[in-house]
Design a protein around this motif. Structure first.
Motif, PDB file in Angstrom:
ATOM      1  N   CYS A   1     -13.746  17.392 -29.972  1.00  0.00           N
ATOM      2  CA  CYS A   1     -12.796  18.411 -30.433  1.00  0.00           C
ATOM      3  C   CYS A   1     -11.412  17.835 -30.719  1.00  0.00           C
ATOM      4  O   CYS A   1     -10.536  18.545 -31.196  1.00  0.00           O
ATOM      5  CB  CYS A   1     -12.675  19.509 -29.372  1.00  0.00           C
TER       6      CYS A   1
ATOM      7  N   HIS B   1      -9.066  17.088 -28.739  1.00  0.00           N
ATOM      8  CA  HIS B   1      -7.995  17.462 -27.814  1.00  0.00           C
ATOM      9  C   HIS B   1      -7.660  16.252 -26.934  1.00  0.00           C
ATOM     10  O   HIS B   1      -8.556  15.512 -26.537  1.00  0.00           O
ATOM     11  CB  HIS B   1      -8.417  18.653 -26.937  1.00  0.00           C
TER      12      HIS B   1
ATOM     13  N   CYS C   1     -14.426  20.336 -22.356  1.00  0.00           N
ATOM     14  CA  CYS C   1     -13.006  20.112 -22.647  1.00  0.00           C
ATOM     15  C   CYS C   1     -12.163  21.116 -21.863  1.00  0.00           C
ATOM     16  O   CYS C   1     -12.468  22.307 -21.863  1.00  0.00           O
ATOM     17  CB  CYS C   1     -12.761  20.267 -24.150  1.00  0.00           C
TER      18      CYS C   1
ATOM     19  N   SER D   1      -9.372  22.304 -22.657  1.00  0.00           N
ATOM     20  CA  SER D   1      -8.671  23.220 -23.558  1.00  0.00           C
ATOM     21  C   SER D   1      -9.617  24.221 -24.201  1.00  0.00           C
ATOM     22  O   SER D   1      -9.424  25.423 -24.105  1.00  0.00           O
ATOM     23  CB  SER D   1      -7.978  22.442 -24.680  1.00  0.00           C
ATOM     24  N   CYS D   2     -10.650  23.706 -24.883  1.00  0.00           N
ATOM     25  CA  CYS D   2     -11.474  24.593 -25.708  1.00  0.00           C
ATOM     26  C   CYS D   2     -12.877  24.763 -25.136  1.00  0.00           C
ATOM     27  O   CYS D   2     -13.701  25.469 -25.716  1.00  0.00           O
ATOM     28  CB  CYS D   2     -11.553  24.053 -27.135  1.00  0.00           C
TER      29      CYS D   2
ATOM     30  N   VAL E   1     -15.392  22.971 -25.186  1.00  0.00           N
ATOM     31  CA  VAL E   1     -16.534  22.441 -25.933  1.00  0.00           C
ATOM     32  C   VAL E   1     -17.423  21.683 -24.937  1.00  0.00           C
ATOM     33  O   VAL E   1     -16.929  20.912 -24.118  1.00  0.00           O
ATOM     34  CB  VAL E   1     -16.078  21.526 -27.105  1.00  0.00           C
TER      35      VAL E   1
END
Ligand SMILES: [Zn+2]
Ligand SMILES: [Zn+2]
Length: 238
Positions: free
Chosen positions: A39, A41, A58, A60-61, A63
């Motif tokens: 991703c 990040h 991840c 943050s997201c 994934v």
């Protein structure tokens, strides 16, 4: 691009690019920037490694990352880190000073160390360790029987076990897999078909792709004493 151009355009201020230089986990400037290839990040390596080791995703997201080899999807981002250091030179200077000072004190003798250990809060800040790829990490690798980590086919007396304690000073970027290879050669158990050789920290087997710095980050190891690893050799069960 952050360089100034021929038409007189000036460098962007830190404020313009700040959000790209900040780790969303610790909210600080990126240190040892590491990017998730799925991703893109980026986080401090010391922030992302423990998260990925536990959750395989991840921060943050979310994934999903490989559950068996999540670390293969992390890349040290030297370009991004150099941008952080260019934009926030104070950070680079602080980090270098911190390391230099710490290592001076570390090797200055035990008495000095003891005084400084008294203030535990200061100690935590001070010892929060970040490792550049070539920073040395001292490790103490001990034979697993001493920790009752499992039944081995090698029964030995105490003094023989003592001989199986090894001290190394290795670069922070050294993968556990290299250490496994080294020990296999050392103890002449090079064939994985006949013997399994595992390296453990606190009873937890370490994946071969973990770097020493990753082990330090995952288990919050502080540089007070050598990183204590165990190894065990067992016959491969057919
Ligand atoms: Zn961070
Ligand atoms: Zn992400």
């Amino acid at each position: 691009m952050i360089e100034s151009t021929d038409d007189g355009k000036t460098q962007p201020s830190v404020g313009d690019v700040n959000c790209h230089l900040i780790c969303t986990v610790c909210k600080g400037y990126l240190v040892d920037a590491t990017t998730i290839t799925e991703c893109l990040h980026s986080f401090c390596r010391s922030c992302v490694v423990p998260h990925v080791a536990e959750f395989h995703q991840c921060p943050s997201c979310s994934v999903p990352l490989s559950t068996t080899k999540p670390f293969s999807q992390l890349r040290r981002d030297y370009t991004l880190q150099s941008i952080v250091y260019k934009m926030v030179p104070r950070l680079a200077r602080n980090e270098l000073d911190r390391r230099k000072q710490f290592r001076q004190e570390r090797f200055a003798g035990a008495s000095k160390m003891n005084n400084f250990v008294e203030d535990s809060k200061a100690e935590e800040c001070y010892l929060q360790s970040f490792f550049a790829p070539n920073d040395p990490i001292s490790i103490n690798c001990e034979f697993g029987l001493r920790a009752n980590l499992g039944k081995d086919d090698l029964s030995e007396s105490g003094s023989q076990q003592q001989q199986h304690r090894r001290f190394f000073r290795c670069p922070a970027d050294l993968p556990i897999g290299h250490l496994v290879k080294f020990l296999r050669n050392k103890f002449n158990v090079t064939d994985p078909a006949t013997h399994k050789l595992e390296i453990l920290y606190n009873g937890r087997p370490l994946a071969p792709e973990y770097k020493l710095s990753d082990v330090a980050y995952i288990f919050s190891w502080k540089e007070r004493e050598p990183l204590r690893l165990w190894y065990r050799i067992s016959p491969t069960i057919k």
